[in-house]
Design a protein around this motif. Sequence first.
Motif, mmCIF file in Angstrom:
data_model
loop_
_atom_site.group_PDB
_atom_site.id
_atom_site.type_symbol
_atom_site.label_atom_id
_atom_site.label_comp_id
_atom_site.label_asym_id
_atom_site.label_seq_id
_atom_site.Cartn_x
_atom_site.Cartn_y
_atom_site.Cartn_z
ATOM 1 N N HIS A 1 0.849 -1.187 0.000
ATOM 2 C CA HIS A 1 0.000 0.000 0.000
ATOM 3 C C HIS A 1 0.882 1.232 0.000
ATOM 4 N N SER A 2 0.352 2.337 -0.499
ATOM 5 C CA SER A 2 1.189 3.530 -0.593
ATOM 6 C C SER A 2 0.448 4.781 -0.152
ATOM 7 N N GLY A 3 1.228 5.767 0.157
ATOM 8 C CA GLY A 3 0.745 7.105 0.465
ATOM 9 C C GLY A 3 1.738 8.088 -0.113
ATOM 10 N N SER A 4 1.330 9.320 -0.231
ATOM 11 C CA SER A 4 2.240 10.324 -0.770
ATOM 12 C C SER A 4 2.026 11.648 -0.065
ATOM 13 N N ALA A 5 3.056 12.477 -0.125
ATOM 14 C CA ALA A 5 2.990 13.814 0.464
ATOM 15 C C ALA A 5 3.696 14.793 -0.462
ATOM 16 N N ARG A 6 3.160 15.993 -0.520
ATOM 17 C CA ARG A 6 3.751 17.085 -1.284
ATOM 18 C C ARG A 6 3.812 18.298 -0.357
ATOM 19 N N GLN B 139 -3.250 5.810 -1.296
ATOM 20 C CA GLN B 139 -3.505 5.039 -2.520
ATOM 21 C C GLN B 139 -4.997 4.794 -2.723
ATOM 22 N N SER B 140 -5.706 4.501 -1.654
ATOM 23 C CA SER B 140 -7.135 4.182 -1.757
ATOM 24 C C SER B 140 -7.992 5.399 -2.050
ATOM 25 N N GLY B 141 -7.451 6.589 -1.807
ATOM 26 C CA GLY B 141 -8.229 7.803 -1.958
ATOM 27 C C GLY B 141 -8.972 8.204 -0.695
ATOM 28 N N ALA B 142 -8.836 7.421 0.377
ATOM 29 C CA ALA B 142 -9.485 7.786 1.644
ATOM 30 C C ALA B 142 -9.012 9.166 2.094
ATOM 31 N N LEU B 143 -7.761 9.457 1.848
ATOM 32 C CA LEU B 143 -7.232 10.808 2.000
ATOM 33 C C LEU B 143 -6.788 11.258 0.619
ATOM 34 N N ALA B 144 -7.263 12.403 0.187
ATOM 35 C CA ALA B 144 -6.873 12.930 -1.110
ATOM 36 C C ALA B 144 -6.525 14.402 -0.934
ATOM 37 N N ASP B 145 -5.246 14.701 -1.030
ATOM 38 C CA ASP B 145 -4.762 16.071 -0.867
ATOM 39 C C ASP B 145 -5.266 16.703 0.425
ATOM 40 N N GLN B 146 -5.200 15.933 1.514
ATOM 41 C CA GLN B 146 -5.560 16.448 2.841
ATOM 42 C C GLN B 146 -4.440 17.374 3.297
ATOM 43 N N GLY C 75 -6.911 20.232 9.528
ATOM 44 C CA GLY C 75 -6.022 19.439 8.684
ATOM 45 C C GLY C 75 -5.510 18.274 9.504
ATOM 46 N N THR C 76 -4.537 17.582 8.990
ATOM 47 C CA THR C 76 -4.003 16.415 9.684
ATOM 48 C C THR C 76 -2.529 16.631 9.992
ATOM 49 N N ASN C 77 -1.897 15.617 10.545
ATOM 50 C CA ASN C 77 -0.462 15.652 10.822
ATOM 51 C C ASN C 77 0.036 14.214 10.927
ATOM 52 N N PRO C 78 1.338 14.013 10.802
ATOM 53 C CA PRO C 78 1.867 12.647 10.804
ATOM 54 C C PRO C 78 1.531 11.851 12.065
#
Length: 142
Positions: free
Chosen positions: A4-9, A24-31, A44-47
């Motif tokens: 599974h993957s996630g990404s951050a910008r 990857q699933s889209g559960a979070l999308a550009d949060q 917003g969120t945080n690690p």
Amino acid sequence: MPVHSGSARYEGLGKDGKGWVSTQSGALADQSYGFATRFEDTPGTNPEELIAAAHASCFTMALSFALARAGHTKGTLETHAKVSLEKDGDGFTITKSELDLRASVPGIAAADFDHIAAEAKANCPVSKVLKAEITLKHSLAE
């Protein structure tokens, strides 16, 4: 087994920067995330919040499966995790993940539940990843 993957910008640097995290699933999308969502009360969120949610959900699922293997067929499990971030020299360190479990499992002896829950805590994949080897592959664009 799945990967599974996630990404951050992150655009801008330091306190002035702003980030977005996606799964990857889209559960979070550009949060959105950044300094203000991590250290202030900005939405917003945080690690650490994401790690807490991952740990709570992983442990709860591991416990559910362990109880089922032990022959239990009914129950409710609810876990809240608190991940502590503390100042460490010039940076920060995650020092603890505190799991708080509320459970109802009809017919289980307290000692059996304690043993099964301790095993699930020690062996859920997120508990293990908090001690895992971390690798980094990178490229630097000019």
